[in-house]
Enzyme design. Sequence first.
Site, PDB file in Angstrom:
ATOM      1  N   ASP A 267     -15.382  -0.720   7.374  1.00  0.00           N
ATOM      2  CA  ASP A 267     -14.697  -1.879   6.812  1.00  0.00           C
ATOM      3  C   ASP A 267     -13.185  -1.791   7.010  1.00  0.00           C
ATOM      4  O   ASP A 267     -12.509  -2.813   7.187  1.00  0.00           O
ATOM      5  CB  ASP A 267     -15.015  -1.999   5.318  1.00  0.00           C
ATOM      6  CG  ASP A 267     -16.387  -2.630   5.084  1.00  0.00           C
ATOM      7  OD1 ASP A 267     -17.014  -3.057   6.067  1.00  0.00           O
ATOM      8  OD2 ASP A 267     -16.822  -2.690   3.919  1.00  0.00           O
TER       9      ASP A 267
ATOM     10  N   ARG B 205      -8.254  -4.005   9.469  1.00  0.00           N
ATOM     11  CA  ARG B 205      -7.144  -3.852  10.426  1.00  0.00           C
ATOM     12  C   ARG B 205      -7.187  -4.959  11.466  1.00  0.00           C
ATOM     13  O   ARG B 205      -6.157  -5.570  11.814  1.00  0.00           O
ATOM     14  CB  ARG B 205      -7.232  -2.486  11.098  1.00  0.00           C
ATOM     15  CG  ARG B 205      -6.294  -2.319  12.292  1.00  0.00           C
ATOM     16  CD  ARG B 205      -6.599  -1.049  13.066  1.00  0.00           C
ATOM     17  NE  ARG B 205      -5.920  -1.052  14.369  1.00  0.00           N
ATOM     18  CZ  ARG B 205      -6.492  -0.769  15.522  1.00  0.00           C
ATOM     19  NH1 ARG B 205      -7.768  -0.457  15.561  1.00  0.00           N
ATOM     20  NH2 ARG B 205      -5.813  -0.769  16.654  1.00  0.00           N
TER      21      ARG B 205
ATOM     22  N   ASN C  60      -9.952  -8.790   0.893  1.00  0.00           N
ATOM     23  CA  ASN C  60     -10.713  -8.164  -0.182  1.00  0.00           C
ATOM     24  C   ASN C  60     -10.042  -8.328  -1.536  1.00  0.00           C
ATOM     25  O   ASN C  60     -10.601  -8.938  -2.440  1.00  0.00           O
ATOM     26  CB  ASN C  60     -10.914  -6.670   0.095  1.00  0.00           C
ATOM     27  CG  ASN C  60     -12.133  -6.386   0.936  1.00  0.00           C
ATOM     28  OD1 ASN C  60     -12.917  -7.281   1.218  1.00  0.00           O
ATOM     29  ND2 ASN C  60     -12.285  -5.143   1.349  1.00  0.00           N
TER      30      ASN C  60
ATOM     31  N   LYS D 124       2.392   7.699 -16.083  1.00  0.00           N
ATOM     32  CA  LYS D 124       2.614   6.656 -17.082  1.00  0.00           C
ATOM     33  C   LYS D 124       1.878   5.375 -16.713  1.00  0.00           C
ATOM     34  O   LYS D 124       1.788   5.005 -15.541  1.00  0.00           O
ATOM     35  CB  LYS D 124       4.110   6.370 -17.222  1.00  0.00           C
ATOM     36  CG  LYS D 124       4.920   7.556 -17.731  1.00  0.00           C
ATOM     37  CD  LYS D 124       6.385   7.190 -17.894  1.00  0.00           C
ATOM     38  CE  LYS D 124       7.185   8.378 -18.430  1.00  0.00           C
ATOM     39  NZ  LYS D 124       8.631   8.031 -18.597  1.00  0.00           N
TER      40      LYS D 124
ATOM     41  N   THR E 299     -17.408  -6.188  -3.661  1.00  0.00           N
ATOM     42  CA  THR E 299     -18.185  -4.968  -3.409  1.00  0.00           C
ATOM     43  C   THR E 299     -17.292  -3.787  -3.045  1.00  0.00           C
ATOM     44  O   THR E 299     -17.799  -2.721  -2.694  1.00  0.00           O
ATOM     45  CB  THR E 299     -19.193  -5.200  -2.264  1.00  0.00           C
ATOM     46  OG1 THR E 299     -18.488  -5.697  -1.121  1.00  0.00           O
ATOM     47  CG2 THR E 299     -20.262  -6.198  -2.672  1.00  0.00           C
TER      48      THR E 299
ATOM     49  N   TYR F 202     -13.014  -2.416  -4.019  1.00  0.00           N
ATOM     50  CA  TYR F 202     -12.227  -1.844  -5.112  1.00  0.00           C
ATOM     51  C   TYR F 202     -12.608  -2.471  -6.453  1.00  0.00           C
ATOM     52  O   TYR F 202     -12.701  -1.801  -7.481  1.00  0.00           O
ATOM     53  CB  TYR F 202     -10.747  -2.069  -4.806  1.00  0.00           C
ATOM     54  CG  TYR F 202      -9.773  -1.222  -5.611  1.00  0.00           C
ATOM     55  CD1 TYR F 202     -10.208  -0.311  -6.573  1.00  0.00           C
ATOM     56  CD2 TYR F 202      -8.404  -1.341  -5.390  1.00  0.00           C
ATOM     57  CE1 TYR F 202      -9.304   0.458  -7.288  1.00  0.00           C
ATOM     58  CE2 TYR F 202      -7.492  -0.577  -6.094  1.00  0.00           C
ATOM     59  CZ  TYR F 202      -7.954   0.316  -7.060  1.00  0.00           C
ATOM     60  OH  TYR F 202      -7.061   1.074  -7.776  1.00  0.00           O
TER      61      TYR F 202
ATOM     62  N   SER G 232     -15.684  -0.867  -7.790  1.00  0.00           N
ATOM     63  CA  SER G 232     -15.389   0.488  -8.276  1.00  0.00           C
ATOM     64  C   SER G 232     -14.697   0.454  -9.633  1.00  0.00           C
ATOM     65  O   SER G 232     -14.834   1.393 -10.421  1.00  0.00           O
ATOM     66  CB  SER G 232     -14.500   1.228  -7.256  1.00  0.00           C
ATOM     67  OG  SER G 232     -15.156   1.349  -6.019  1.00  0.00           O
TER      68      SER G 232
END
Length: 326
Positions: free
Chosen positions: A85, A90, A159, A170, A200, A202, A205
């Site tokens: 991906d 790119r 995405n 911090k 599907t 980041y 996740s």
Amino acid sequence: MTFFQTAHDSFTRKILVFAHTGRDDARRAARLACTQLYGAGLSPVMERSDLESLLEGWQEPVPVEVMRESVALNEVELGVVLGGDGSILRAAEMIRHTEIPLVGVNLGHVGFLAESEESDLEETVSRIVQSDYEVEERMALDVQVWHGRKKIGATWALNEASVEKGNRAKMIEVAIDVDARPISTFGCDGVVMATPTGSTAYSFSGGGPIVWPEVEAMLIVPLAAHALFSRPLVTAPSSTIAVEISAEYGQNAVLWCDGRRNQEIPAGSRIEVSKSSKPVRLARIHPVPFAERLVAKFELPTEGWRGPIRRTDTTALPQITKDINE
């Protein structure tokens, strides 16, 4: 040895080949794709740096045209991306200002954006030769960064656009809003603003939902938020969503788009995200339902599934209806 094709027929179909040339399997796949395309009468095209890497150890090279030297982008019919991906992202960045569709051949791990696996490469190239593919459009995001009344950045994402803390030790204090209406403020590690295509990646996740590509929507997913209300949100594609970085604590942030382009964001800035008027075009060789792709990519268990009931005998339906009415 060099083997660049400089003279070309303007009527020959030109196929741009992208490859992760730092990998042996990608170089092998690119050589095979170029050979098959050339043998079928099409003209393979590559970036000069990629082609130079490809020529090292290529025993029987075929003529390959050089992008921006013997071929302009507007002459290219299609882009073939050999990699994961990241390679597709790119390539999408490189052809962003064109109408060129991309077809991905997955050489990575999950590869949700890719259309085919490495074992299907010859069939994929054959379909391209026959123009046997469909093009679908994927929603993209426009991203603007404001500091006071000054625009300090503008970019895009296929995405996601993620705002993350600049100092690992911090949190950043943020306020999120939708259509210029405040939703919540909290401390967090960051906020992901994603498309269905990025759901599907980041976003997933970070605990966000998976959204079918046909659904036009935008996602807001807080990352490690210190708040009672920090659930992922799904907004309309017509909305503008924003993240403001608090100026009170002086914590800078970093904006990442598709994990490729980044910008330092000073405290007190505002990041606005909206649907782009220009989608990303993906070519499909094997159009399958997204649910099937989801199960295959994540290797989800489906044991025990029985499927829809096939209603072949409806003779009892009138009697059932009569009994209910009585």
